[in-house]
Design a protein around this motif. Structure first.
Motif: not given
Lengths: 123, 218
Positions: B63-74
């Motif tokens: 979940g923490r990694m997915q949050a960072q991927v979403a952050r990077g996507d933004g």
């Protein structure tokens, strides 16, 4: 060895801290320079790993404040800068300090930590 | 600014400053993912030697990694939008949206000075016809000025509203820590950036605000 990690990217320091704990290092972490000052005022650490650029007090200014609280504390700096040019600027500005570029390799960090502490014992 | 005209040095500096800021933030995202992957690797090695690995911990980490991927996507979407703004030499723009976008780009620079940026929604949408890149540059310059003037811990509020002569952006919350030469606002560079869009930048020391006034929709 007791290590304090300081970085405003709390997810980064928490994961890095957990990895150091797995390797037998007593690691703690905080997200601001102010929290680091409070922590070092209460507890003894051997080494602080500091992000060079954070909101509030950071980098060399934070090192000076922490060193005033604990003259025995040693330091390693982490930076997110990537270009060779900026890297050279940092090397000049931070002459005499150990710094590593993010993303940091855990073995490289462990090696730098050992080197800093060995040098401190030899002083 | 014509679409194919050569950009000035100030435009290139602006482009470079935004690019450097975004790349710095992206490096942090990659550094976090790097540590998370490293931690997963550590835990899987430990599991291979018989130490139990709790499923809850694994779920938390993914979940923490997915949050960072979403952050990077933004972050990368923002970079893409910014780069494509040079393709919009004359466009009808939502001023509120564009102001919020520039505030987002400047967020980390503001945070390093312990300044928070807020962009409350306006009572009604404000539209302007302008060169998107030139307007982003102008709002960025205003924000840089405001961040430099703001005291540590300040909150700057960027409001878009209808002014007497057209839409405007008001940046409030300026409480300088030291003496400030308000009469020097705008400086030569800021005046040039404003002029090419037919805009004006002024300061109100009593209210602690900067006001960017833009021409009516043309």
């Amino acid at each position: 060895m007791r290590v304090l990690l300081v970085d405003d990217e709390v997810e980064l320091v928490s994961a890095l801290g957990e990895r150091l704990v797995i390797r037998g290092i007593e690691a703690e972490w905080v997200g601001t320079g102010e929290e680091a000052l409070q922590k070092v005022a209460r507890e003894a650490f051997d080494l602080a790993v500091l992000d060079m650029k954070m909101p509030g007090i950071a980098g060399l200014a934070l090192k000076e404040r922490l060193q005033a609280q604990d003259p025995h504390l040693k330091f390693i700096f982490l930076t997110g800068y990537g270009s060779e040019e900026v890297f050279e600027d940092i090397r000049r500005d931070y002459a005499g300090n150990v710094f590593l570029i993010k993303p940091v390799d855990i073995d490289e960090l462990m090696g730098a930590m050992r080197a800093v502490m060995t040098a401190a014992k030899e002083d | 600014m014509e679409r194919d005209s050569l950009p000035g040095a100030a435009d290139l500096r602006f482009f470079g400053a935004v690019g450097a800021s975004i790349s710095h933030e992206m490096k942090n995202v990659l550094a976090i993912i790097n540590e998370m992957v490293g931690l997963l690797d550590d835990l899987s090695r430990m599991a291979a030697t018989g130490r139990p690995l709790e499923p809850e911990r694994l779920q938390s980490m993914t979940g923490r990694m997915q949050a960072q991927v979403a952050r990077g996507d933004g972050i990368m979407r923002g970079l893409n939008r910014f780069c494509h703004s040079v393709d919009r030499p004359r466009d009808t723009l939502d001023l509120t949206d564009l102001t919020g976008f520039v505030a987002d780009l400047a967020k980390r620079r503001a945070a390093l000075r312990e300044v928070t940026l807020e962009t409350p929604p306006p009572p009604q949408p404000q539209r302007v016809t302008a060169n998107a890149f030139a307007l982003e540059h102008l709002i960025w310059a205003c924000l840089e000025r405001a961040i430099a003037l703001a005291d540590r811990g300040a909150t700057l509020v960027l409001r878009t509203e209808a002014g007497p002569a057209g839409p405007r952006v008001r940046i409030t919350g300026l409480t300088p820590a030291g003496p400030t030469d308000w009469a020097a606002i705008p400086d030569e560079g800021e005046r040039r950036l404003a002029e090419r869009l037919g805009a004006t930048l002024s300061a109100d020391p009593a209210a602690g605000e900067l006001i960017l006034s833009l021409p009516e929709l043309g």
